[in-house]
Scaffold this active site. Sequence first.
Site, PDB file in Angstrom:
ATOM      1  N   SER A 269       3.298  -2.277  10.432  1.00  0.00           N
ATOM      2  CA  SER A 269       4.736  -2.301  10.710  1.00  0.00           C
ATOM      3  C   SER A 269       5.405  -3.636  10.372  1.00  0.00           C
ATOM      4  CB  SER A 269       5.005  -1.904  12.172  1.00  0.00           C
ATOM      5  OG  SER A 269       4.592  -0.563  12.394  1.00  0.00           O
TER       6      SER A 269
ATOM      7  N   GLY B   6       2.244   2.098  10.745  1.00  0.00           N
ATOM      8  CA  GLY B   6       3.200   3.190  10.591  1.00  0.00           C
ATOM      9  C   GLY B   6       3.926   3.580  11.864  1.00  0.00           C
TER      10      GLY B   6
ATOM     11  N   GLU C 188      -6.738   4.548   7.719  1.00  0.00           N
ATOM     12  CA  GLU C 188      -6.556   5.972   7.426  1.00  0.00           C
ATOM     13  C   GLU C 188      -7.791   6.565   6.772  1.00  0.00           C
ATOM     14  OE1 GLU C 188      -2.819   5.415   5.459  1.00  0.00           O
ATOM     15  OE2 GLU C 188      -1.928   4.894   7.393  1.00  0.00           O
TER      16      GLU C 188
ATOM     17  N   LYS D 217       0.068   4.265  -0.337  1.00  0.00           N
ATOM     18  CA  LYS D 217      -0.588   5.452   0.268  1.00  0.00           C
ATOM     19  C   LYS D 217      -0.379   6.673  -0.639  1.00  0.00           C
ATOM     20  CE  LYS D 217      -0.128   3.195   4.666  1.00  0.00           C
ATOM     21  NZ  LYS D 217      -0.040   3.277   6.120  1.00  0.00           N
TER      22      LYS D 217
ATOM     23  N   ASN E 261       0.864  -1.192   0.000  1.00  0.00           N
ATOM     24  CA  ASN E 261       0.000   0.000   0.000  1.00  0.00           C
ATOM     25  C   ASN E 261       0.895   1.235   0.000  1.00  0.00           C
ATOM     26  OD1 ASN E 261      -1.814   2.029   0.488  1.00  0.00           O
ATOM     27  ND2 ASN E 261      -2.356   1.354   2.564  1.00  0.00           N
TER      28      ASN E 261
END
Length: 265
Positions: A226, A186, A110, A23, A21
């Site tokens: 993570s 993250g 998110e 982002k 991903n």
Amino acid sequence: MQHPSQSDTTRLVRRPFVGGNWKMNTDCARAAELADDVANGGSRHAPTVDVAIFPPFPYLHATVHAVGHRAILVGGQDLSAHAQGAYTGQTSGAMLVDLGCRTVLIGHSERRHGLGELDGLLNAKLTRAIENGLIPVLCVGESRAQRREGRACEVLREQVQGCLSGISAEQARALVVAYEPVWAIGTGDAATVQDVIQAHRSIREVLADLYSAPFAQSIRVIYGGSVNANNAAELFACEEVDGGLIGGASLKSDDFLAIVNALCS
Ligand code: PGA
């Protein structure tokens, strides 16, 4: 409630899935380069593993082009809850398919927490993804506060039930569920293997209650939060973990490919 026991056979039946991903990162040239690098290193695993990348919308075309005929799945990071029409700024499932996408993320934390997306909306998005034949990667996960309060499994149940409402087993057969605890995304603070196993078992328990135990055993449940080249092998060694959704570490092809290799070894 059932706690389905898993055997090597059931794990073999579930094709592993690993997604990157990206982002809101990269630019067009970098996206194409990264896609090419991932396709070079990852497509040899295509016979046994789904390797997917989720670039930003504006770079989907460039990444699909860069991947070419190599068997890497390209996906959207989101899709509209609507099929078409007056929805400024939104991207439909049909548009993703038209661009060459095969998969889509739904309900990433998110978007749930940053943009207030709730399970009802995600249910509509999931329905649109299914209608368009996209592999839906449904993200679920508890916040740190919810975990501290001992409510992690309850939150996962609510999210899975809410998002799958009205969707039949036949419609949901391509579903991938990504367990992504909000506090692990993250932060460098990945969930422990024990927490991941417990969460994945409780997700399968909900799927078994909603549909059937065999259905729950057939659905891929992957972990995100993570994951990196150092901790991937330990996480993927668990029978309950069918792969990963990778954020930060997917932006460097060497790191991402090391994670893909960890899944394949
Ligand atoms: P991370 O992100 O790997 O950077 O923690 C995972 C995700 O957001 O899917």
